[in-house]
Design a protein around this motif. Structure first.
Motif, PDB file in Angstrom:
ATOM      1  N   GLU A 118     -12.652 -11.563  -5.947  1.00 36.59           N
ATOM      2  CA  GLU A 118     -12.625 -10.624  -6.835  1.00 36.59           C
ATOM      3  C   GLU A 118     -13.744  -9.712  -7.014  1.00 36.59           C
ATOM      4  N   HIS A 121     -14.267  -7.599  -3.944  1.00 39.58           N
ATOM      5  CA  HIS A 121     -13.492  -6.320  -4.014  1.00 39.58           C
ATOM      6  C   HIS A 121     -14.063  -5.286  -4.864  1.00 39.58           C
ATOM      7  N   SER A 122     -14.571  -5.726  -6.213  1.00 41.46           N
ATOM      8  CA  SER A 122     -15.268  -4.846  -6.936  1.00 41.46           C
ATOM      9  C   SER A 122     -16.461  -4.035  -6.393  1.00 41.46           C
ATOM     10  N   LYS A 125     -15.182  -1.600  -3.593  1.00 41.72           N
ATOM     11  CA  LYS A 125     -15.018  -0.443  -4.147  1.00 41.72           C
ATOM     12  C   LYS A 125     -15.869   0.591  -4.464  1.00 41.72           C
ATOM     13  N   GLU A 126     -16.852   0.127  -4.933  1.00 43.76           N
ATOM     14  CA  GLU A 126     -17.907   0.877  -5.561  1.00 43.76           C
ATOM     15  C   GLU A 126     -19.191   1.074  -4.496  1.00 43.76           C
ATOM     16  N   LYS A 149      -9.414  -8.051  -0.274  1.00 46.30           N
ATOM     17  CA  LYS A 149      -8.260  -7.752  -0.975  1.00 46.30           C
ATOM     18  C   LYS A 149      -7.634  -6.456  -0.498  1.00 46.30           C
ATOM     19  N   GLU A 150      -6.309  -6.342  -0.604  1.00 49.31           N
ATOM     20  CA  GLU A 150      -6.000  -5.074  -0.418  1.00 49.31           C
ATOM     21  C   GLU A 150      -6.238  -4.104  -1.593  1.00 49.31           C
ATOM     22  N   GLY A 151      -6.800  -2.806  -1.124  1.00 48.94           N
ATOM     23  CA  GLY A 151      -7.159  -1.853  -2.161  1.00 48.94           C
ATOM     24  C   GLY A 151      -7.453  -0.511  -1.642  1.00 48.94           C
ATOM     25  N   ASP A 152      -7.865   0.336  -2.358  1.00 56.06           N
ATOM     26  CA  ASP A 152      -8.012   1.623  -2.119  1.00 56.06           C
ATOM     27  C   ASP A 152      -9.489   1.745  -1.960  1.00 56.06           C
ATOM     28  N   TYR A 153      -9.957   1.476  -0.798  1.00 58.45           N
ATOM     29  CA  TYR A 153     -11.487   1.663  -0.428  1.00 58.45           C
ATOM     30  C   TYR A 153     -11.184   1.604   1.271  1.00 58.45           C
ATOM     31  N   GLN A 154     -12.317   2.178   1.891  1.00 55.15           N
ATOM     32  CA  GLN A 154     -12.451   2.063   3.304  1.00 55.15           C
ATOM     33  C   GLN A 154     -13.950   2.015   3.507  1.00 55.15           C
TER      34      GLN A 154
END
Length: 177
Positions: A118, A121-122, A125-126, A149-154
């Motif tokens: 978790e 992931h944060s 993303k940042e 984790k799956e997410g909107d980042y690359q």
């Protein structure tokens, strides 16, 4: 002491990308034949600050280490709860980017993200992670707690190096900024 502190992920993963089983077990990791401490001590000497999520902290406390494993480092645990600081840990629920950028601006060694998923992931993303050192165990778990984790980042990465520790392979990446 370095001027540019990096936030570094240093973690072990199964070949299929899990950091623990669904039951939070790491038993699979200790069945693999490594070499020495698989680079842990060498890495540990490069950091003076440790960051982790509350679940990782609880896992450490539940598994009964004789003494807190990061007691000679500044250790921050991110939590949504109000918890009293201990001798070894400061509990925080800060704005993560502001807090991490403040840490990075201070003189010192690198900053280690111990876990877990978790918190990582944060950070991803940042765009707060500077390096990833992932040691792959020749084990396939099939399901569990994923490293990413799956997410909107690359993130675009550049390979800094690889090392073998008997059956483990360490992959060291730098995040392209």
């Amino acid at each position: 002491m370095t001027q540019n502190r990096n936030v570094v992920l240093f973690i072990a993963s199964s070949l299929d990308g899990y950091i623990a089983t669904k039951e939070e077990s790491l038993e699979w990791l200790f069945k693999v034949e490594g070499e020495g401490d698989n680079g842990y001590s060498e890495f540990y000497d490069t950091v003076d600050t440790v960051l982790m999520g509350k679940k990782s902290y609880d896992w450490i406390m539940k598994h009964g280490f004789e003494e807190f494993p990061y007691k000679n480092k500044d250790c921050y645990v991110f939590t949504r709860s109000t918890i009293e600081d201990t001798e070894n840990v400061k509990f925080f629920s800060p704005d993560i980017p502001d807090f991490v950028n403040e840490l990075k601006s201070q003189p010192g060694k690198n900053i280690w993200i111990v876990g877990g998923g978790e918190l990582l992931h944060s950070f991803l993303k940042e765009n707060l992670v500077d390096e990833l050192i992932v040691t792959i165990a020749p084990t396939i778990i099939g399901k569990g707690i994923p490293l990413f984790k799956e997410g909107d980042y690359q993130l675009d990465l550049s390979l800094k190096g690889t090392r073998n520790f008997n059956q483990f392979v360490e992959l060291h990446y730098e995040v392209k900024k």
